[in-house]
Write an enzyme that holds these catalytic residues in place. Structure first.
Site, PDB file in Angstrom:
ATOM      1  N   ILE A  59       0.827  -1.217   0.000  1.00  0.00           N
ATOM      2  CA  ILE A  59       0.000   0.000   0.000  1.00  0.00           C
ATOM      3  C   ILE A  59       0.863   1.272   0.000  1.00  0.00           C
ATOM      4  CG2 ILE A  59      -0.274   0.099   2.536  1.00  0.00           C
ATOM      5  CD1 ILE A  59      -3.166   0.814   0.213  1.00  0.00           C
ATOM      6  N   GLY A 107       1.656  -3.479  11.208  1.00  0.00           N
ATOM      7  CA  GLY A 107       1.005  -3.752   9.921  1.00  0.00           C
ATOM      8  C   GLY A 107       1.062  -2.572   8.970  1.00  0.00           C
ATOM      9  N   ASP A 153      -0.341   0.320   9.223  1.00  0.00           N
ATOM     10  CA  ASP A 153      -0.154   1.566   9.970  1.00  0.00           C
ATOM     11  C   ASP A 153       1.338   1.853  10.174  1.00  0.00           C
ATOM     12  OD1 ASP A 153      -0.944   3.759  11.393  1.00  0.00           O
ATOM     13  OD2 ASP A 153      -1.899   2.666  13.042  1.00  0.00           O
ATOM     14  N   GLY A 196      -5.988  -8.029   9.386  1.00  0.00           N
ATOM     15  CA  GLY A 196      -4.702  -8.410   9.976  1.00  0.00           C
ATOM     16  C   GLY A 196      -4.847  -8.529  11.482  1.00  0.00           C
ATOM     17  N   TYR A 256      -6.669  -7.091  13.490  1.00  0.00           N
ATOM     18  CA  TYR A 256      -8.047  -7.025  13.987  1.00  0.00           C
ATOM     19  C   TYR A 256      -8.862  -8.291  13.694  1.00  0.00           C
ATOM     20  CZ  TYR A 256      -7.720  -2.158  15.602  1.00  0.00           C
ATOM     21  OH  TYR A 256      -7.404  -1.012  16.281  1.00  0.00           O
TER      22      TYR A 256
HETATM   23  N1  AR6 Z   1       0.488  -3.179   2.120  1.00  0.00           N
HETATM   24  C1  AR6 Z   1      -0.733  -3.738   1.934  1.00  0.00           C
HETATM   25  N2  AR6 Z   1      -1.316  -4.573   2.830  1.00  0.00           N
HETATM   26  C2  AR6 Z   1      -0.623  -4.831   3.961  1.00  0.00           C
HETATM   27  C3  AR6 Z   1       0.649  -4.278   4.239  1.00  0.00           C
HETATM   28  C4  AR6 Z   1       1.214  -3.411   3.251  1.00  0.00           C
HETATM   29  N3  AR6 Z   1       2.389  -2.827   3.423  1.00  0.00           N
HETATM   30  N4  AR6 Z   1       1.055  -4.744   5.450  1.00  0.00           N
HETATM   31  C5  AR6 Z   1       0.082  -5.557   5.917  1.00  0.00           C
HETATM   32  N5  AR6 Z   1      -0.918  -5.638   5.026  1.00  0.00           N
HETATM   33  P1  AR6 Z   1      -3.356  -4.659   9.644  1.00  0.00           P
HETATM   34  P2  AR6 Z   1      -6.026  -4.202  10.838  1.00  0.00           P
HETATM   35  C6  AR6 Z   1      -2.206  -6.375   5.100  1.00  0.00           C
HETATM   36  O1  AR6 Z   1      -2.962  -5.516  10.791  1.00  0.00           O
HETATM   37  O2  AR6 Z   1      -6.344  -5.658  10.811  1.00  0.00           O
HETATM   38  C7  AR6 Z   1      -2.239  -1.785  13.511  1.00  0.00           C
HETATM   39  O3  AR6 Z   1      -1.375  -2.031  14.578  1.00  0.00           O
HETATM   40  C8  AR6 Z   1      -2.309  -7.446   6.146  1.00  0.00           C
HETATM   41  O4  AR6 Z   1      -1.812  -8.670   5.625  1.00  0.00           O
HETATM   42  O5  AR6 Z   1      -2.397  -3.668   9.115  1.00  0.00           O
HETATM   43  O6  AR6 Z   1      -7.070  -3.225  10.391  1.00  0.00           O
HETATM   44  C9  AR6 Z   1      -3.121  -0.564  13.717  1.00  0.00           C
HETATM   45  O7  AR6 Z   1      -2.458   0.434  14.458  1.00  0.00           O
HETATM   46  C10 AR6 Z   1      -3.812  -7.508   6.400  1.00  0.00           C
HETATM   47  O8  AR6 Z   1      -4.448  -8.342   5.428  1.00  0.00           O
HETATM   48  O9  AR6 Z   1      -4.705  -3.818   9.972  1.00  0.00           O
HETATM   49  C11 AR6 Z   1      -4.291  -1.135  14.466  1.00  0.00           C
HETATM   50  O10 AR6 Z   1      -4.044  -1.224  15.856  1.00  0.00           O
HETATM   51  C12 AR6 Z   1      -4.286  -6.079   6.138  1.00  0.00           C
HETATM   52  O11 AR6 Z   1      -3.201  -5.434   5.466  1.00  0.00           O
HETATM   53  C13 AR6 Z   1      -4.451  -2.519  13.905  1.00  0.00           C
HETATM   54  O12 AR6 Z   1      -3.159  -2.879  13.411  1.00  0.00           O
HETATM   55  C14 AR6 Z   1      -4.641  -5.297   7.380  1.00  0.00           C
HETATM   56  O13 AR6 Z   1      -3.778  -5.644   8.451  1.00  0.00           O
HETATM   57  C15 AR6 Z   1      -5.403  -2.547  12.724  1.00  0.00           C
HETATM   58  O14 AR6 Z   1      -5.595  -3.879  12.316  1.00  0.00           O
END
Ligand code: AR6
Length: 179
Positions: free
Chosen positions: A17, A38, A40, A125, A127
């Protein structure tokens, strides 16, 4: 893979992303907007401290809602910080909150006259939202929005691995079949 909706399109890509060249990228943020792991963590690392400084001024965001900041050092001019639900059992308001996180992000894009937005798979991810259910909600919400808002030309959903990509491709094919 892509789906056309009037003059707009939904595009699925495998990738990171933070590397997207859309007008905005969406962050999978938390209530504090102060960063995390992740997506963020990756966005704040790649975008630099200006994003966090604006997030501090905003002071947080409810689940199902979104806020916009600069894109800092990113290719994207803006980051839209969306807060998805933490998944419990699927019957505790999670589907509505997830749909709302996408909807509110798209509304911000329209308000800021952005033409292209890239989303990660919010809540799937840390969550814990099951990817198939989340994919259906995400794509349905985006498609419904684009039908009413031709000013947004491109919504790209960026999947981080082949499994997530395949599940989203399946969900998009189903949606195309139903259209
Ligand atoms: N590009 C695209 N997708 C990604 C990337 C990337 N660089 N990295 C991970 N993913 P998550 P959530 C995918 O955990 O579930 C944070 O600590 C990953 O495989 O990023 O909404 C925040 O501060 C997954 O499928 O977000 C919150 O506390 C998806 O992106 C919490 O995590 C989302 O994973 C939010 O959790």
């Amino acid at each position: 893979m892509e789906m056309r909706i009037g003059g707009s399109r939904i595009e699925l890509v495998l990738g990171d992303i933070t590397q997207q060249d859309t007008d905005a990228i969406v962050n999978a943020a938390n209530l504090s907007l102060l960063g995390g792991g992740g997506v963020d963590g990756a966005i704040h690392r790649a975008g630099g401290p200006q994003i966090l400084a604006e997030c501090r001024r905003i002071g947080g965001c409810a689940a199902g809602d979104a806020r916009i900041t600069t894109g800092g050092l990113l290719k994207a001019r803006h980051v839209i910080h969306a807060v998805g639900p933490i998944y419990r059992d699927g019957r505790s308001g999670e589907p509505e909150l997830l749909a709302s996180a996408y909807q509110r992000s798209l509304e911000l894009a329209s308000r800021f006259k952005l033409r292209s937005v890239a989303f990660p798979a919010i809540s799937t991810g840390a969550y814990g939202y099951p990817v198939r259910e989340a994919a259906e909600i995400a794509l349905r919400t985006i498609a419904a929005y684009l039908r009413e808002h031709p000013e947004i030309e491109l919504v790209r959903v960026v999947l981080f691995g082949p499994r997530a990509y395949e599940i989203h491709a399946d969900a998009l094919r189903k949606l195309q079949g139903a259209a």
